[in-house]
Design a protein around this motif. Structure first.
Motif, PDB file in Angstrom:
ATOM      1  N   SER A   1      -2.905  -0.873   7.287  1.00  0.00           N
ATOM      2  CA  SER A   1      -3.401  -1.136   5.927  1.00  0.00           C
ATOM      3  C   SER A   1      -4.551  -2.129   6.026  1.00  0.00           C
ATOM      4  CB  SER A   1      -2.297  -1.658   5.029  1.00  0.00           C
ATOM      5  OG  SER A   1      -1.738  -2.840   5.564  1.00  0.00           O
TER       6      SER A   1
ATOM      7  N   ARG B   1      -2.038  10.516  -3.986  1.00  0.00           N
ATOM      8  CA  ARG B   1      -3.351   9.878  -3.944  1.00  0.00           C
ATOM      9  C   ARG B   1      -3.640   9.103  -5.225  1.00  0.00           C
ATOM     10  NH1 ARG B   1      -8.398  10.517  -5.515  1.00  0.00           N
ATOM     11  NH2 ARG B   1      -8.081  12.453  -6.649  1.00  0.00           N
TER      12      ARG B   1
ATOM     13  N   THR C   1       2.424   3.978   1.747  1.00  0.00           N
ATOM     14  CA  THR C   1       2.819   3.992   3.151  1.00  0.00           C
ATOM     15  C   THR C   1       3.595   5.263   3.456  1.00  0.00           C
ATOM     16  OG1 THR C   1       2.972   1.578   3.198  1.00  0.00           O
ATOM     17  CG2 THR C   1       4.114   2.773   4.945  1.00  0.00           C
TER      18      THR C   1
ATOM     19  N   SER D   1      -2.958   7.793   2.250  1.00  0.00           N
ATOM     20  CA  SER D   1      -2.177   6.565   2.410  1.00  0.00           C
ATOM     21  C   SER D   1      -3.035   5.462   2.990  1.00  0.00           C
ATOM     22  CB  SER D   1      -0.998   6.809   3.352  1.00  0.00           C
ATOM     23  OG  SER D   1      -0.098   7.749   2.821  1.00  0.00           O
ATOM     24  N   GLU D   2      -2.724   4.239   2.592  1.00  0.00           N
ATOM     25  CA  GLU D   2      -3.396   3.097   3.202  1.00  0.00           C
ATOM     26  C   GLU D   2      -2.783   2.759   4.555  1.00  0.00           C
ATOM     27  OE1 GLU D   2      -4.524   3.276  -0.792  1.00  0.00           O
ATOM     28  OE2 GLU D   2      -2.470   2.978  -0.134  1.00  0.00           O
ATOM     29  N   ARG D   3      -1.498   3.131   4.720  1.00  0.00           N
ATOM     30  CA  ARG D   3      -0.809   2.788   5.969  1.00  0.00           C
ATOM     31  C   ARG D   3       0.076   3.948   6.387  1.00  0.00           C
ATOM     32  NH1 ARG D   3       2.816  -2.517   5.911  1.00  0.00           N
ATOM     33  NH2 ARG D   3       3.475  -1.481   4.015  1.00  0.00           N
TER      34      ARG D   3
ATOM     35  N   PRO E   1       0.829  -1.203   0.000  1.00  0.00           N
ATOM     36  CA  PRO E   1       0.000   0.000   0.000  1.00  0.00           C
ATOM     37  C   PRO E   1       0.867   1.259   0.000  1.00  0.00           C
ATOM     38  CG  PRO E   1       0.120  -0.925   2.191  1.00  0.00           C
ATOM     39  CD  PRO E   1       0.827  -1.888   1.274  1.00  0.00           C
TER      40      PRO E   1
ATOM     41  N   LYS F   1      -1.944   4.047  11.247  1.00  0.00           N
ATOM     42  CA  LYS F   1      -3.060   3.745  10.349  1.00  0.00           C
ATOM     43  C   LYS F   1      -2.721   2.405   9.685  1.00  0.00           C
ATOM     44  CE  LYS F   1      -5.516   5.820   6.404  1.00  0.00           C
ATOM     45  NZ  LYS F   1      -5.481   6.975   5.471  1.00  0.00           N
TER      46      LYS F   1
END
Length: 186
Positions: A184, A125, A6, A167-169, A4, A182
Motif C-alpha cells: 500500500s 474499485r 486489500t 486494490s491498494e495492497r 486500503p 503489492k
C-alpha cells in the motif's frame, strides 16, 4: 489512517483468513461477509465454519451472502468489510449460471459469469468502504483434469487479477507467512 482495499491470496489452509481477520481486529464494528453457504449435511464444512465464527470478535456482524455488489456500494454503513472468500463466491456464481456444463459455458454461461465478475471488480474499485477480501490462488497448482475445473481456475485467476488491480495492497499467504505482492502506498 484508512485501511486500503486489500486482497489476500493463498492456497487452501494457508492462513489467509486468519491474516484477514488480524488486519481488521482493531475495529470493534466490522462486517464479515461469508460467501460459503451452509452446505447442509457436510459435517467437515460445518466444523470449518464453526472455527471461523469462534475466531471472530463477538462485536463483528456476519452476513452470509454472495450478493457482494450492494455490500461494497453501501455508503450508509461505514464499518470495514471482510469478504471470505472470492473463490466460494465464484463457485456460487458458476452454479447460478450453469457454467459447469460445457454446452452451457459456450452457450452463454461464460458471458454471464464474466459479467458478474466484471460487476464485482468494478464495485470493488469504486467502494468507499475499507475492505479486505480473501481468495484462493489457484494458478500455482496442478492443472485440473476436467474442463470445468480448468474453467473455474482460469476464471478465478482473471477475477483475482481484476480485484488485485483495483486494490491498494495485495498479500500472498504461504504456510502462514505473509508476503507483500503489492504494498500500500503511504
Amino acid at each position: 489512517m484508512a485501511l486500503p482495499r486489500t486482497l489476500i491470496l493463498g492456497g487452501a489452509r494457508s492462513g489467509k483468513s486468519t491474516r484477514a481477520e488480524q488486519l481488521l481486529a482493531p475495529y470493534r464494528d466490522a462486517l464479515y461477509v461469508a460467501t460459503g453457504g451452509t452446505r447442509d449435511g457436510d459435517r467437515e464444512w460445518a466444523q470449518r465454519v464453526a472455527l471461523h465464527r469462534e475466531r471472530r470478535p463477538g462485536s463483528w456482524r456476519t452476513a452470509e451472502t454472495c450478493d457482494l455488489v450492494p455490500v461494497l456500494a453501501d455508503r450508509a454503513d461505514r464499518a470495514p468489510v471482510l469478504i471470505d472468500c472470492l473463490a466460494l463466491w465464484l463457485t456460487a456464481v458458476m452454479d447460478e449460471c450453469g457454467a459447469w456444463d460445457d454446452a452451457a459455458w459456450t452457450g452463454g454461461a461464460e458471458r454471464a459469469v464474466q459479467r458478474r465478475c466484471d460487476e464485482l471488480a468494478e464495485a470493488w474499485r469504486l467502494t468507499e468502504r475499507q475492505v479486505v477480501a480473501v481468495s484462493n490462488e489457484v494458478g500455482m497448482g496442478v492443472v485440473p483434469a476436467t474442463a470445468a475445473g480448468r474453467r473455474f481456475r482460469d476464471t478465478l485467476g482473471r477475477l483475482n487479477m481484476a480485484v488485485a488491480d483495483a486494490s491498494e495492497r495485495v498479500l500472498l499467504v504461504v504456510a502462514g507467512q505473509v508476503l507483500t505482492v503489492k504494498p500500500s502506498a503511504g
